[in-house]
Motif scaffolding. Structure first.
Motif, mmCIF file in Angstrom:
data_model
loop_
_atom_site.group_PDB
_atom_site.id
_atom_site.type_symbol
_atom_site.label_atom_id
_atom_site.label_comp_id
_atom_site.label_asym_id
_atom_site.label_seq_id
_atom_site.Cartn_x
_atom_site.Cartn_y
_atom_site.Cartn_z
ATOM 1 N N ASN A 233 0.841 -1.196 0.000
ATOM 2 C CA ASN A 233 0.000 0.000 0.000
ATOM 3 C C ASN A 233 0.875 1.244 0.000
ATOM 4 N N TYR A 234 1.948 1.201 0.776
ATOM 5 C CA TYR A 234 2.886 2.318 0.754
ATOM 6 C C TYR A 234 3.504 2.457 -0.633
ATOM 7 N N HIS A 235 3.892 1.341 -1.217
ATOM 8 C CA HIS A 235 4.546 1.392 -2.523
ATOM 9 C C HIS A 235 3.630 1.991 -3.582
ATOM 10 N N HIS A 236 2.367 1.622 -3.589
ATOM 11 C CA HIS A 236 1.453 2.182 -4.585
ATOM 12 C C HIS A 236 1.189 3.658 -4.330
ATOM 13 N N SER A 237 1.324 4.083 -3.095
ATOM 14 C CA SER A 237 1.108 5.493 -2.767
ATOM 15 C C SER A 237 2.336 6.335 -3.085
ATOM 16 N N PHE A 238 3.525 5.732 -2.955
ATOM 17 C CA PHE A 238 4.793 6.449 -3.176
ATOM 18 C C PHE A 238 5.740 5.556 -3.971
ATOM 19 N N GLN A 239 5.362 5.284 -5.207
ATOM 20 C CA GLN A 239 6.072 4.283 -5.995
ATOM 21 C C GLN A 239 7.490 4.683 -6.374
ATOM 22 N N GLY A 240 7.832 5.961 -6.294
ATOM 23 C CA GLY A 240 9.177 6.391 -6.635
ATOM 24 C C GLY A 240 10.175 6.253 -5.499
ATOM 25 N N ASP A 241 9.713 5.854 -4.317
ATOM 26 C CA ASP A 241 10.578 5.706 -3.141
ATOM 27 C C ASP A 241 11.376 4.413 -3.262
ATOM 28 N N TYR A 242 12.682 4.493 -2.986
ATOM 29 C CA TYR A 242 13.505 3.278 -3.076
ATOM 30 C C TYR A 242 13.221 2.332 -1.913
ATOM 31 N N ARG A 243 12.512 2.828 -0.899
ATOM 32 C CA ARG A 243 12.123 2.006 0.243
ATOM 33 C C ARG A 243 10.674 1.539 0.067
ATOM 34 N N ASN A 244 10.375 0.363 0.600
ATOM 35 C CA ASN A 244 8.982 -0.026 0.762
ATOM 36 C C ASN A 244 8.594 0.049 2.231
ATOM 37 N N GLY A 245 9.485 -0.416 3.081
ATOM 38 C CA GLY A 245 9.289 -0.271 4.513
ATOM 39 C C GLY A 245 10.032 0.965 4.985
ATOM 40 N N ILE A 246 9.312 1.982 5.421
ATOM 41 C CA ILE A 246 9.954 3.277 5.671
ATOM 42 C C ILE A 246 10.453 3.448 7.101
ATOM 43 N N ARG A 247 9.913 2.676 8.043
ATOM 44 C CA ARG A 247 10.386 2.772 9.422
ATOM 45 C C ARG A 247 11.639 1.922 9.588
ATOM 46 N N TRP A 248 12.473 2.283 10.571
ATOM 47 C CA TRP A 248 13.721 1.546 10.740
ATOM 48 C C TRP A 248 13.471 0.080 11.083
ATOM 49 N N TRP A 249 12.325 -0.204 11.724
ATOM 50 C CA TRP A 249 12.034 -1.579 12.129
ATOM 51 C C TRP A 249 11.299 -2.369 11.040
ATOM 52 N N HIS A 250 10.894 -1.713 9.982
ATOM 53 C CA HIS A 250 10.225 -2.428 8.897
ATOM 54 C C HIS A 250 11.191 -3.392 8.216
ATOM 55 N N TYR A 251 10.725 -4.602 7.984
ATOM 56 C CA TYR A 251 11.580 -5.620 7.367
ATOM 57 C C TYR A 251 11.657 -5.371 5.865
ATOM 58 N N ASP A 252 12.732 -4.734 5.446
ATOM 59 C CA ASP A 252 12.936 -4.391 4.042
ATOM 60 C C ASP A 252 14.429 -4.545 3.706
ATOM 61 N N PRO A 253 14.930 -5.793 3.589
ATOM 62 C CA PRO A 253 16.352 -6.017 3.308
ATOM 63 C C PRO A 253 16.840 -5.336 2.043
ATOM 64 N N THR A 254 15.974 -5.211 1.048
ATOM 65 C CA THR A 254 16.381 -4.543 -0.190
ATOM 66 C C THR A 254 16.784 -3.106 0.099
ATOM 67 N N LYS A 255 15.999 -2.423 0.917
ATOM 68 C CA LYS A 255 16.316 -1.044 1.319
ATOM 69 C C LYS A 255 17.681 -0.999 2.010
ATOM 70 N N TRP A 256 17.922 -1.946 2.896
ATOM 71 C CA TRP A 256 19.183 -1.958 3.644
ATOM 72 C C TRP A 256 20.378 -2.179 2.717
ATOM 73 N N VAL A 257 20.237 -3.113 1.778
ATOM 74 C CA VAL A 257 21.335 -3.391 0.836
ATOM 75 C C VAL A 257 21.620 -2.163 -0.019
ATOM 76 N N LEU A 258 20.577 -1.534 -0.543
ATOM 77 C CA LEU A 258 20.767 -0.356 -1.395
ATOM 78 C C LEU A 258 21.395 0.793 -0.617
ATOM 79 N N THR A 259 21.035 0.912 0.648
ATOM 80 C CA THR A 259 21.630 1.955 1.485
ATOM 81 C C THR A 259 23.120 1.699 1.699
#
Length: 294
Positions: A233-259
């Motif tokens: 739901n976040y992704h469809h609302s903000f599809q240009g964001d490189y993150r899907n899980g925006i909070r630090w505790w959100h499980y989004d390994p892709t975000k962590w790797v890209l960072t």
């Protein structure tokens, strides 16, 4: 109305391969047995290929959410072919149409409004395009030589990464057939359905904290099995964001790797929705729900 024709190659990959996986893997496990190395290769191939879809096919090429070094793009192109989810051009074109026409029964390639089966894999088994590819919405990707290289040699890359490479690794270090069954066959089937769940379950099951303008939903369980893609739901609302899980505790390994990649210069220009935009969307959704209850 006549049904679109079946796609024989896709029927084999999406229907017959799962049947082979649920028969051959248990048979080999009981009659021969898998070594720890065989299992480790299955997990490694699964992690690398799932990440390539999430970070490469999806966030990099479909949404241009960041820029990546040529070495990273080449790795994602090769590993993406290993998932057998079509070329970068085809995948990104379909996904951009999905966002542009989300839930439209005719123009969304895997519209959830047509039911779980269709959005999960039915849309791929039959030829709904009349045998023609339209790349008019991915003209920016056609200019990337790595993408065009993958497009030209896609079949060869599929065969090398899914058959030759697992067999070679198994032959050199363990069992050729053992590694092939886990890193090739079983891994492919599991990764397929984890990815397909974002098209199907992530439009049926979960919460809508940012918008209910479409069927997309946030789902932690799906985020765990797809390296963060389940915050849909976040992704469809903000599809240009490189993150899907925006909070630090959100499980989004892709975000962590890209960072981490950005710290060493392998990625750059990582796009983020502003905190103001996110909070406005969240509060607007809360207000809308309050009005409905009033």
């Amino acid at each position: 109305m006549q049904k679109p024709p079946l796609m024989p190659t896709r029927v084999f990959v999406l229907v017959l391969m799962p049947i082979l996986a649920v028969t051959l893997v248990p048979y080999y496990a009981f009659t021969v047995g898998f070594s720890a190395f065989d299992w480790s290769m299955g997990v490694l191939f699964a992690a690398l290929t799932l990440h390539s879809i999430s970070a490469g096919y999806h966030r990099l090429w479909s949404h241009k959410a960041y820029q990546a070094h040529a070495a990273v793009r080449l790795c994602y192109a090769i590993l993406g072919a290993c998932t057998i989810q079509n070329t970068i051009l085809n995948w990104a074109s379909d996904h951009r149409n999905h966002h542009k026409f989300v839930d439209d029964r005719d123009r969304d390639p895997y519209s959830a409004s047509r039911g779980f089966w269709f959005s999960h894999m039915g849309w791929m088994i039959r030829d709904h395009k009349g045998g023609k590819d339209d790349f008019s919405n991915v003209k920016d990707l056609v200019r990337d030589p790595i993408i065009m290289w993958q497009y030209k040699y896609y079949v060869q890359l599929v065969l090398v990464t899914n058959i030759a490479l697992p067999l070679l690794i198994g032959y050199l270090f363990s069992s050729a057939l053992g590694v092939f069954l886990l890193a090739g066959l079983l891994r492919l089937v599991v990764i397929h359905h984890f990815t397909f769940f974002i098209n199907s379950l992530a439009h049926i099951w979960g919460s809508q904290p940012y918008s209910d303008a479409n069927s997309s939903r946030d789902n932690l369980i799906l985020a765990v099995v797809t390296f963060g893609e389940g915050y849909h739901n976040y992704h469809h609302s903000f599809q240009g964001d490189y993150r899907n899980g925006i909070r630090w505790w959100h499980y989004d390994p892709t975000k962590w790797v890209l960072t981490v990649f950005s710290w060493v210069g392998l990625t750059s220009r990582l796009k983020r929705a502003s905190q103001l935009q996110v909070e406005k969307a969240r509060l607007a959704m809360q207000y809308t729900r309050a009005l409905r209850k009033a």
